[in-house]
Design a protein around this motif. Structure first.
Motif, mmCIF file in Angstrom:
data_model
loop_
_atom_site.group_PDB
_atom_site.id
_atom_site.type_symbol
_atom_site.label_atom_id
_atom_site.label_comp_id
_atom_site.label_asym_id
_atom_site.label_seq_id
_atom_site.Cartn_x
_atom_site.Cartn_y
_atom_site.Cartn_z
ATOM 1 N N VAL A 111 29.478 39.347 43.376
ATOM 2 C CA VAL A 111 29.113 39.916 42.077
ATOM 3 C C VAL A 111 29.336 38.829 41.032
ATOM 4 O O VAL A 111 30.480 38.399 40.836
ATOM 5 N N GLY A 112 28.269 38.380 40.378
ATOM 6 C CA GLY A 112 28.415 37.259 39.468
ATOM 7 C C GLY A 112 28.934 36.061 40.242
ATOM 8 O O GLY A 112 28.426 35.718 41.317
ATOM 9 N N SER A 113 29.979 35.436 39.743
ATOM 10 C CA SER A 113 30.577 34.300 40.452
ATOM 11 C C SER A 113 31.825 34.710 41.221
ATOM 12 O O SER A 113 32.583 33.853 41.683
ATOM 13 N N THR A 114 32.043 36.012 41.380
ATOM 14 C CA THR A 114 33.207 36.505 42.115
ATOM 15 C C THR A 114 32.832 36.940 43.524
ATOM 16 O O THR A 114 31.661 37.201 43.829
ATOM 17 N N GLU A 156 37.978 34.278 42.558
ATOM 18 C CA GLU A 156 37.984 34.544 41.133
ATOM 19 C C GLU A 156 36.697 34.029 40.492
ATOM 20 O O GLU A 156 36.046 33.114 40.993
ATOM 21 N N GLY A 157 36.334 34.662 39.389
ATOM 22 C CA GLY A 157 35.130 34.252 38.682
ATOM 23 C C GLY A 157 34.836 35.218 37.561
ATOM 24 O O GLY A 157 35.724 35.938 37.088
ATOM 25 N N GLU A 158 33.575 35.246 37.142
ATOM 26 C CA GLU A 158 33.157 36.120 36.056
ATOM 27 C C GLU A 158 32.060 37.059 36.524
ATOM 28 O O GLU A 158 31.249 36.722 37.392
ATOM 29 N N LEU A 159 32.055 38.247 35.935
ATOM 30 C CA LEU A 159 31.011 39.221 36.241
ATOM 31 C C LEU A 159 30.643 39.961 34.965
ATOM 32 O O LEU A 159 31.372 39.924 33.971
ATOM 33 N N GLY A 160 29.505 40.640 35.012
ATOM 34 C CA GLY A 160 29.060 41.349 33.823
ATOM 35 C C GLY A 160 27.958 42.335 34.147
ATOM 36 O O GLY A 160 27.416 42.364 35.272
#
Length: 221
Positions: A111-114, A156-160
Motif C-alpha cells: 500500500v503506497g510505499s509500505t 515502513e513508508g507512506e500511504l494515502g
C-alpha cells in the motif's frame, strides 16, 4: 510475483483523543478516527499522529493498523439506518474492493510505499458500543462476524487515500481473519485452524490450545 490489485484505500483515518464515560480504560479513547489529507507515514507500531489511549488492549506490533471495508460498512449503515463515515469503525484504512474478513493471516499488502501484513481480527469491546451508542453492538457485531483486519507494519513508508492495495504474498494455509474471529468468539471447532497459521500472535495460539485442552485439565486443582 505481485498479484492483481485487490482494491484501494478510500480514506486514511487518524485517531483523536476523547475523554468519555464509556471507555474500557481510564476515561480516554482513540477510537474516534477521522480522515486526514495527504500522505501518512506508517512506522514502528502505527501511523504517525494516531492516538492509542488504551495501550493494554489496542495498538502494538500486531495491531499497528486497522482496515475495514466500505462494503461491510454499507451493510451496517443500512442495518442501523444511519450514515457511517470514514473512520466510524475506528479503522485507520477505509478500503474498497478488499475482502478484509476473507484475508489470509500472514498475507502481505503493498500500500503506497509500505508493506503491511494481516495479523488478527478485531474483537469488539464496550468502547466500540459506546462510541456508536448501540448497547447491544458487541452481540450484533459478533453475530455478523465481519470484523475487519489488523495489520503489522513490515516495511515502513507512506500511504494515502487513492493508493492501490496489492496482495504480494499469501500463505498456503488459508486461515482467514473470519475463521480466527469465529474461533475466538465461540466456534470452538475452528480452534485447530488457528494452530495452522504460524503468523498469528502467540497469545492466540495459546488460546487455541486452551480451547482444545480436555475439560479436566482446565479445572483448577
Amino acid at each position: 510475483m505481485i498479484l492483481p490489485a485487490a482494491g484501494a484505500v478510500q480514506s486514511v483515518n487518524i485517531g483523536v483523543l476523547r475523554v468519555v464515560p464509556w471507555t474500557q480504560s481510564v476515561g480516554s479513547t482513540g477510537i474516534d478516527k477521522r480522515p486526514v489529507d495527504g500522505r501518512v507515514r506508517a512506522e514502528g507500531v502505527g501511523l504517525v499522529g494516531d492516538v492509542i489511549a488504551d495501550t493494554k488492549n489496542h495498538g502494538g506490533y500486531d495491531q499497528a493498523v486497522y482496515a475495514y471495508a466500505r462494503e461491510d460498512a454499507a451493510w451496517w449503515a443500512a442495518e442501523l439506518d444511519r450514515e457511517l463515515p470514514f473512520g466510524a469503525f475506528g479503522e485507520n484504512l477505509s478500503t474498497t474492493g478488499v475482502d478484509c474478513t476473507g484475508a489470509v493471516i500472514g498475507e502481505r499488502w503493498a500500500v503506497g510505499s509500505t508493506v503491511l501484513e494481516v495479523s488478527r481480527p478485531r474483537i469488539p469491546c464496550r468502547t466500540f458500543a459506546g462510541f456508536w451508542d448501540v448497547p447491544d453492538l458487541i452481540k450484533r457485531f459478533t453475530h455478523r462476524a465481519v470484523p475487519g483486519a489488523y495489520l503489522r507494519i513490515i516495511e515502513e513508508g507512506e500511504l494515502g487515500a487513492g493508493d492501490e492495495v496489492r496482495v504480494i504474498s499469501r500463505p498456503g494455509h488459508g486461515v482467514t481473519i473470519g475463521e480466527v474471529f469465529r474461533a475466538l468468539t465461540g466456534e470452538r471447532s475452528l480452534a485447530p485452524r488457528l494452530l495452522e497459521a504460524p503468523e498469528l500472535p502467540s497469545e492466540l495460539h495459546d488460546r487455541a490450545r486452551k480451547f482444545l485442552a480436555p475439560a479436566s485439565s482446565r479445572r483448577p486443582s
